[in-house]
Write a protein that holds these residues in place. Structure first.
Motif, PDB file in Angstrom:
ATOM      1  N   ALA A   2      69.174  35.455  75.694  1.00 29.35           N
ATOM      2  CA  ALA A   2      68.167  34.241  74.743  1.00 29.35           C
ATOM      3  C   ALA A   2      69.112  34.531  73.478  1.00 29.35           C
ATOM      4  O   ALA A   2      69.815  34.107  72.835  1.00 29.35           O
ATOM      5  CB  ALA A   2      67.636  35.812  74.371  1.00 29.35           C
TER       6      ALA A   2
ATOM      7  N   VAL B 123      60.424  31.586  79.382  1.00 32.19           N
ATOM      8  CA  VAL B 123      61.448  31.789  80.525  1.00 32.19           C
ATOM      9  C   VAL B 123      60.855  31.613  82.291  1.00 32.19           C
ATOM     10  O   VAL B 123      59.882  31.598  82.572  1.00 32.19           O
ATOM     11  CB  VAL B 123      62.287  32.900  80.836  1.00 32.19           C
TER      12      VAL B 123
ATOM     13  N   GLU C 149      68.268  34.258  71.006  1.00 32.53           N
ATOM     14  CA  GLU C 149      68.245  34.408  70.120  1.00 32.53           C
ATOM     15  C   GLU C 149      68.911  35.594  69.499  1.00 32.53           C
ATOM     16  O   GLU C 149      68.939  36.180  67.935  1.00 32.53           O
ATOM     17  CB  GLU C 149      66.405  35.552  70.089  1.00 32.53           C
TER      18      GLU C 149
ATOM     19  N   HIS D  73      65.223  40.155  75.797  1.00 27.64           N
ATOM     20  CA  HIS D  73      64.049  39.835  75.195  1.00 27.64           C
ATOM     21  C   HIS D  73      64.131  38.716  74.435  1.00 27.64           C
ATOM     22  O   HIS D  73      64.643  38.419  73.979  1.00 27.64           O
ATOM     23  CB  HIS D  73      64.010  40.773  74.523  1.00 27.64           C
ATOM     24  N   THR D  74      62.390  37.899  74.781  1.00 25.92           N
ATOM     25  CA  THR D  74      63.127  36.704  74.129  1.00 25.92           C
ATOM     26  C   THR D  74      61.368  36.046  74.073  1.00 25.92           C
ATOM     27  O   THR D  74      60.225  36.692  74.753  1.00 25.92           O
ATOM     28  CB  THR D  74      63.569  35.549  74.816  1.00 25.92           C
ATOM     29  N   THR D  75      60.996  35.607  72.854  1.00 27.69           N
ATOM     30  CA  THR D  75      59.168  34.690  72.704  1.00 27.69           C
ATOM     31  C   THR D  75      59.230  34.184  73.081  1.00 27.69           C
ATOM     32  O   THR D  75      58.539  33.093  73.240  1.00 27.69           O
ATOM     33  CB  THR D  75      59.593  35.153  71.928  1.00 27.69           C
ATOM     34  N   GLY D  76      60.488  33.351  73.743  1.00 21.59           N
ATOM     35  CA  GLY D  76      60.368  31.993  73.936  1.00 21.59           C
ATOM     36  C   GLY D  76      59.485  31.540  76.078  1.00 21.59           C
ATOM     37  O   GLY D  76      59.575  33.044  76.340  1.00 21.59           O
TER      38      GLY D  76
ATOM     39  N   ALA E 100      67.574  32.965  79.468  1.00 18.14           N
ATOM     40  CA  ALA E 100      67.068  34.305  79.383  1.00 18.14           C
ATOM     41  C   ALA E 100      66.811  34.695  81.045  1.00 18.14           C
ATOM     42  O   ALA E 100      65.823  35.812  81.302  1.00 18.14           O
ATOM     43  CB  ALA E 100      65.882  34.263  78.680  1.00 18.14           C
TER      44      ALA E 100
ATOM     45  N   ALA F  54      61.200  31.661  67.137  1.00 12.51           N
ATOM     46  CA  ALA F  54      62.640  31.998  67.657  1.00 12.51           C
ATOM     47  C   ALA F  54      63.148  30.894  67.701  1.00 12.51           C
ATOM     48  O   ALA F  54      64.434  31.215  67.662  1.00 12.51           O
ATOM     49  CB  ALA F  54      61.961  31.797  69.260  1.00 12.51           C
TER      50      ALA F  54
ATOM     51  N   GLY G 273      67.567  30.978  67.064  1.00 13.29           N
ATOM     52  CA  GLY G 273      68.074  29.962  67.707  1.00 13.29           C
ATOM     53  C   GLY G 273      69.509  29.136  67.196  1.00 13.29           C
ATOM     54  O   GLY G 273      70.334  29.066  67.679  1.00 13.29           O
TER      55      GLY G 273
ATOM     56  N   LEU H 228      60.166  27.467  72.597  1.00  7.69           N
ATOM     57  CA  LEU H 228      60.374  28.514  71.993  1.00  7.69           C
ATOM     58  C   LEU H 228      59.586  28.402  70.899  1.00  7.69           C
ATOM     59  O   LEU H 228      58.679  27.537  70.245  1.00  7.69           O
ATOM     60  CB  LEU H 228      61.589  28.044  71.090  1.00  7.69           C
TER      61      LEU H 228
END
Length: 286
Positions: free
Chosen positions: A179, A87, A181, A82-85, A154, A206, A210, A202
């Protein structure tokens, strides 16, 4: 994406009409349907439609080509953390894009990063957002057998390609899907943490998380060396730096975030490649 589909359809229609004009011209001459004037009109129509097809088709091809090289998210993301950046999943295409942008000199650029980061033999190094592993592989060559290098990204596709490239190079380093994060290493593990053209992918929160994670995994006196787009938008020269995802980002804006995370002794400078700058900062020794 929709406008590219429409452009491609328009190009196909123009091409079909152009071929129809050619057919009418050939058959008309054979069966004497018309005189020289009508034949000339059809010939001009053919030439016009032909170049319309070429122009529209070229625009469609360029649009698809940029999307293909830059990469789009894969349909199956089950293996991705899971990441909000942002990918990027198309790994080998990304390598091709970097080769084109660097004019085939990516390895020289990576070696310069290693020099600027001050990496030496025997150190432990983490490359965050390692992509297809080119920088991590160069770092492993620098730290030698006594040093340790790890890369995280990620994108499962990026990690798979990085492992393949490391195996081909005959080097012992580790790549994992993770990730920024949530960096999967204990506190105080690394002498140097690297980040290249990743922070701009990001969102603010995030990026804050990070940077705190990077601070956590650095040894006392360890360094973060980050490279990304820098300078104000009006001063950026390269087309890629003026891209919508890059134009509004300036790596200098992360300096207060580094200080808040406990990283000091900040230095900055130009990398010497397009509009890229570096920021280096150090964890406290005590």
């Amino acid at each position: 994406m929709r406008h590219r589909h429409m452009t491609l359809v328009a190009a196909l229609i123009a091409f079909i009409l152009s071929m129809a004009a050619v057919l009418a011209l050939v058959l008309g001459r054979k069966w004497l349907w018309f005189g020289a004037g009508t034949a000339a009109i059809i010939l001009v129509t053919h030439i016009t439609l032909h170049w319309i097809a070429v122009a529209l088709g070229g625009a469609a091809l360029a649009g698809y080509g940029f999307s293909w090289l830059h990469g789009q998210p894969a349909e199956d993301k089950t293996a991705a953390p899971h990441t909000t950046g942002i990918v990027i999943h198309w790994a080998w295409r990304y390598d091709l894009l970097l080769w084109v942008i660097s004019l085939g000199r990516e390895r020289a650029f990576r070696q310069k990063e290693i020099d600027l980061a001050g990496i030496v033999e025997g150190q432990s190094v983490l490359d965050v957002g390692c992509g297809t592993g080119t920088l991590a592989i160069e770092a492993k060559r620098r730290v030698g057998p006594s040093g340790k290098v790890y890369g995280i990204d990620a994108s499962p596709e990026m990690i798979a390609r990085a492992k393949k490239k490391a195996g081909k190079a005959g080097l012992d380093l580790t790549f994992d899907t993770a990730a920024i994060e949530a960096i999967p290493f204990p506190d105080g593990t690394f002498d140097v943490v690297l980040s290249t053209v990743m922070l701009h992918h990001l969102p603010d929160e995030a990026r804050h998380r990070g940077i705190r994670e990077i601070r956590r995994v650095l040894k006392p006196g360890g360094r973060l060396f980050a490279v990304d787009f820098g300078g104000v938008e009006s001063e950026k020269h390269s087309r890629i730096a003026r891209h919508s995802n890059h134009a509004h980002f300036d790596i200098h804006q992360v300096i207060p975030e580094l200080n808040e995370a406990g990283l000091g002794s900040v230095t900055t400078g130009k990398v010497g490649f397009r509009d890229l700058w570096f920021v280096s900062s150090t964890a406290p020794t005590g």
